[in-house]
Design an enzyme around this catalytic site. Structure first.
Site, PDB file in Angstrom:
ATOM      1  N   LYS A 128       0.872  -1.186   0.000  1.00  0.00           N
ATOM      2  CA  LYS A 128       0.000   0.000   0.000  1.00  0.00           C
ATOM      3  C   LYS A 128       0.893   1.216   0.000  1.00  0.00           C
ATOM      4  O   LYS A 128       2.029   1.161   0.477  1.00  0.00           O
ATOM      5  CB  LYS A 128      -0.863   0.021   1.273  1.00  0.00           C
ATOM      6  CG  LYS A 128      -2.078   0.894   1.162  1.00  0.00           C
ATOM      7  CD  LYS A 128      -3.206   0.164   0.457  1.00  0.00           C
ATOM      8  CE  LYS A 128      -4.410   1.007   0.229  1.00  0.00           C
ATOM      9  NZ  LYS A 128      -5.553   0.152  -0.165  1.00  0.00           N
ATOM     10  N   ASP A 168      -7.189   4.138  -4.421  1.00  0.00           N
ATOM     11  CA  ASP A 168      -7.774   4.013  -3.081  1.00  0.00           C
ATOM     12  C   ASP A 168      -8.370   5.390  -2.787  1.00  0.00           C
ATOM     13  O   ASP A 168      -8.632   6.164  -3.725  1.00  0.00           O
ATOM     14  CB  ASP A 168      -6.710   3.601  -2.050  1.00  0.00           C
ATOM     15  CG  ASP A 168      -7.311   3.128  -0.725  1.00  0.00           C
ATOM     16  OD1 ASP A 168      -7.751   1.982  -0.649  1.00  0.00           O
ATOM     17  OD2 ASP A 168      -7.385   3.929   0.242  1.00  0.00           O
TER      18      ASP A 168
END
Ligand code: NDP
Ligand code: 2IT
Length: 448
Positions: A128, A168
């Site tokens: 991430k 995201d």
């Protein structure tokens, strides 16, 4: 609380070393509590120190992002990429642009992504990244200059067989386009090093809808299995009004439900007979526009300026699709008192630790994000497959693949929880199943 001495000592050490990383510690504890119940069965996991290894990311990259705003001022943000785990394939996970981004949030998201990706049965590791850059109120040129500067550092750490970023919070197709375009230019490598790209340059159909649709397919299968019912005539609350929320609401409505409330970080709207999603879509085309504007188009709706009050309304299905820890103990209590059938997470870790405990205590079905929101990364995996073969699949083919992977994933989780006589505990099933997948891959690859 943990009972096994080995797990306790691993968690104690983790807390001491990362004492300010509250989100990361929360995600780790939730996983370890499930593993606690089975760890004695597998003494070799302790012997090979699997837990301590799993709790440490493989690599963390942190960097400065300098860029010029429209007033020709020099701005500085912080960029991150946490390459958490590559046991099952190249690192894979989204990028988040939001002012709240910090190392703890990046680590918890990369940790969750690792276990999520393992559940999908695609060969993907977990990562991430993102930045504390706030895209709200920025011009397209500012977003482009920021994205290019971000990639001018990140490019050396990613690649189609190494680490493949996607979207995201705050990162959608537009931002991916700017980052991918710049990556291509400086690397002279025209492959699918990102997912969530535009359709005209290698993006996949269904990627935009994937997380929300996948969430509904998962919930549909859970309800069918436990209550012999589906979305038809159910009242649904969806928090957030971004990518995940909008397509979760769209699929829920298509399956016959009424979505009675949605929100953003400023407040929520409620409409008894069901929200008109076209109005939300129109409003949210502009990221800075507030959900309150819904009232201008529909005078039968009401507005409240505390987003978490959204959970006070009676609903059958609650789908938190906004951000971490948005659904707390008090909200969970309201949902329980209103006889909610299921809480299913479109967002990553939207339910607080105490709220999860409460839902479990009251035997409420709870679908954890690492399973329920895996649709996004699943279609990312399908985008990668299409890029490699240079062939684009039809919407129907991808959607039906997403549908079947989500439903099969639920059954695999359900079989795991049943094996331990915890049939309704999907958090336990998802954690134990994904933990075994990672732990076994770790045992087989030696001490690294
Ligand atoms: P977006 O940026 O598209 O949307 C986020 C939405 O959440 C916005 O409407 C935002 O409102 C709202 N929001 C933020 N904080 C709150 C809050 N405290 N209360 C209510 N609403 C709030 O992001 P995504 O839809 O992509 O992501 C949402 C969640 O889903 C995240 O947890 C993400 O990690 C997860 N996820 C995303 C996937 C993807 O592919 N995009 C895949 C799997 C999970 P505002 O406009 O006011 O900021
Ligand atoms: O949290 C997530 O699963 C995502 N943001 C999507 C990750 C991806 O690589 O598509």
């Amino acid at each position: 609380m943990l009972k096994n001495e080995y797990l306790k000592s691993c968690y104690r050490a983790l807390s001491q070393r990362n004492e300010h990383e509250t989100e990361f510690l929360q995600a780790a504890l939730e996983l370890l509590e499930s593993v606690d119940i089975i760890i004695d069965e597998y003494p070799h996991y302790e012997k090979m120190n699997i837990i301590e290894r799993i709790l440490e990311p493989e690599r963390i990259i942190q960097f400065r992002v300098s860029w010029m705003n429209d007033k020709n001022e020099v701005c500085v943000n912080r960029g991150y990429r946490v390459q958490y785990n590559s046991l099952k394939g190249p690192y894979k996970g989204g990028l988040r642009f939001h002012p709240s981004v910090n190392l703890s949030i990046m680590k918890f998201l990369a940790f969750e992504q690792t276990f999520k990706n393992a559940l999908t049965s695609l060969s993907l590791g977990g990562s991430k990244g993102g930045s504390d850059f706030d895209p709200k109120g920025k011009s397209d040129f500012e977003i482009m200059r920021f994205s290019q500067s971000f990639i001018s550092e990140l490019y050396r750490h990613i690649g189609p067989d190494v680490d493949i970023p996607a979207g995201d919070i705050g990162v959608g197709q537009k931002e991916i386009g700017y980052m991918y375009g710049y990556y291509k230019k400086i690397c002279n490598e025209i492959t699918g090093a990102f997912t969530g790209k535009g359709k005209r340059y290698g993006g996949s159909l269904v990627r935009k809808e994937a997380t929300g649709y996948g969430l509904c397919y998962f919930v549909d299968e859970v309800l069918k299995t436990f209550h012999d019912t589906g979305f038809k005539d159910k009242k649904v609350i969806v928090s957030g009004s971004g990518n995940v929320a909008i397509y979760a609401a769209e699929k829920a409505i298509e399956l016959g439900a009424q979505v009675i409330a949605m929100s953003d970080s400023s407040g929520y709207i409620y409409k008894r007979g069901g929200i008109d999603l076209d109005i939300i879509k129109k409003i949210k085309e502009n990221k800075s526009e507030r959900i309150k504007a819904y009232l201008d188009e529909d005078d039968k709706a009401t507005y409240g300026n505390t987003p978490s009050d959204i959970w006070k309304y009676k609903c059958d299905i609650a789908m938190p699709c906004a951000t971490q820890n948005e659904l707390d103990y008090k909200s969970a209590l309201k949902l329980i008192n209103n006889n909610v059938m299921i809480v299913a997470e479109g967002a990553n870790m939207p339910t607080t630790y105490k709220a999860v405990e409460l839902l479990k205590k009251h035997n409420v079905l709870y679908a954890p994000g690492k399973a329920a929101n895996a649709g996004g990364v699943i279609v990312s995996g399908l985008e990668m497959a299409q890029n490699t073969s240079r062939y684009a699949w039809s919407f129907k083919r991808i959607d039906s693949k997403l549908d079947s992977i989500m439903r099969e994933m639920f059954h695999e989780i359900h079989r795991t929880s049943k094996r331990y006589d915890r049939e309704k505990d999907l958090l336990f099933g998802a954690n134990v199943l994904s933990f075994h997948k990672i732990a076994k891959a770790m045992m087989e690859q030696g001490v690294l």
